[in-house]
Design an enzyme around this catalytic site. Structure first.
Site, PDB file in Angstrom:
ATOM      1  CB  SER A 172      -4.406   2.403  -0.945  1.00 46.41           C
ATOM      2  OG  SER A 172      -3.768   1.262  -0.430  1.00 46.41           O
ATOM      3  CG  ASP A 225      -2.344   0.575  -3.560  1.00 47.61           C
ATOM      4  OD1 ASP A 225      -2.592   1.764  -3.812  1.00 47.61           O
ATOM      5  OD2 ASP A 225      -2.260   0.126  -2.395  1.00 47.61           O
TER       6      ASP A 225
END
Length: 264
Positions: free
Chosen positions: A40, A155
């Site tokens: 991320s 993610d």
């Protein structure tokens, strides 16, 4: 010859700016990582650094971001896969990373994403860096998933908040991990809307996965750093200078520990 230092830069949204300050501190002390893995926001910072973008430039790019630079609301979010379109986010990555490929990086780098179809972790280690970083930072239901080789990727923090195993897989002898969101397990008094509810559910699952992984006897982290970052939200583009400064101080405070770990 010193041992090979691998950095695992975890997710954390805006709190992930802490990684920039940490890398700045290492640079000033003459310590260069052999490899980096990121998830991320850690993938955003780590990917830019591995691509050779100067750390001060990375700081300027991210600290100058405004909410309008990444927010692009879908007209009918409930009929689509996300509340926000990803065009602005995609343009931001392409602008700064261009057509750089993982194979061409100055520092070995990988980043993680999760395939919604197979429910498995996917590690980007070749191909477009911009695409890999975007996939790793695509928060479920917030940003549109990234299509890649028959997968639908979101993610990496869904399954792997701090990718220290991936740093070791790149050949690191020593794994240093920075977890920017350790305190999301703390109770809250209010959940104001649907998006924050989804994010809270994501945090609950995330914290459970992290606790279970770190309890495993073979967890390969040699130094785990968890900055406090009080007053810095994952999801608001503010107090970024504070996150940067805490990262810088965190790096300086742990220089000797890192030197000892990588010493012959």
């Amino acid at each position: 010859m010193s041992k090979k230092l691998g950095l695992a830069l975890g997710g954390g949204g805006a709190r992930g700016v802490v990684h920039i300050g940490f890398l700045k501190a290492l640079e000033e002390e003459g310590i260069k990582p052999y490899c980096i893995s990121g998830t991320s926001m850690g993938a955003v910072v780590g990917g830019c650094y591995a691509a050779g973008i100067p750390i001060d430039d990375i700081r300027d790019i991210i600290l100058k971001l405004k909410t309008a630079d990444i927010i692009d609301i879908n007209a009918l979010p409930f009929t689509r896969l996300s509340v926000l379109r990803s065009k602005k986010l995609q343009k931001l990555f392409i602008k700064n990373l261009g057509d750089v490929r993982f194979e061409d990086l100055n520092i070995p780098f990988t980043c993680t994403a999760v395939d919604l179809y197979s429910q498995k972790l996917y590690v980007f280690e070749k191909g477009s860096l911009a695409k890999g970083v975007q996939a790793s930072a695509s928060i479920p239901a917030v940003f549109r998933p990234v299509e890649h080789e028959g997968m639908l990727l979101v993610d990496g923090g869904v399954l792997c908040r701090v990718p220290v195993r991936q740093a070791k897989a790149l050949g690191a002898d020593v794994g240093v991990a920075i977890d920017a969101i350790k305190n999301t397990a703390e109770p809250v008094s209010k959940i104001p809307n649907m998006i924050m509810m989804l994010i809270r559910v994501f945090d609950i699952v995330d914290n459970h996965n992290v606790s279970r992984e770190r309890a495993e006897p073979d967890y390969p982290c040699d130094l785990l750093l968890e900055p406090e970052l009080s007053g810095v939200s994952q999801y608001l583009v503010k107090n970024l200078d504070k996150a940067y400064q805490e990262g810088y101080e965190l790096g300086k405070a742990n220089i000797e520990k890192i030197r000892q770990l990588i010493a012959d």
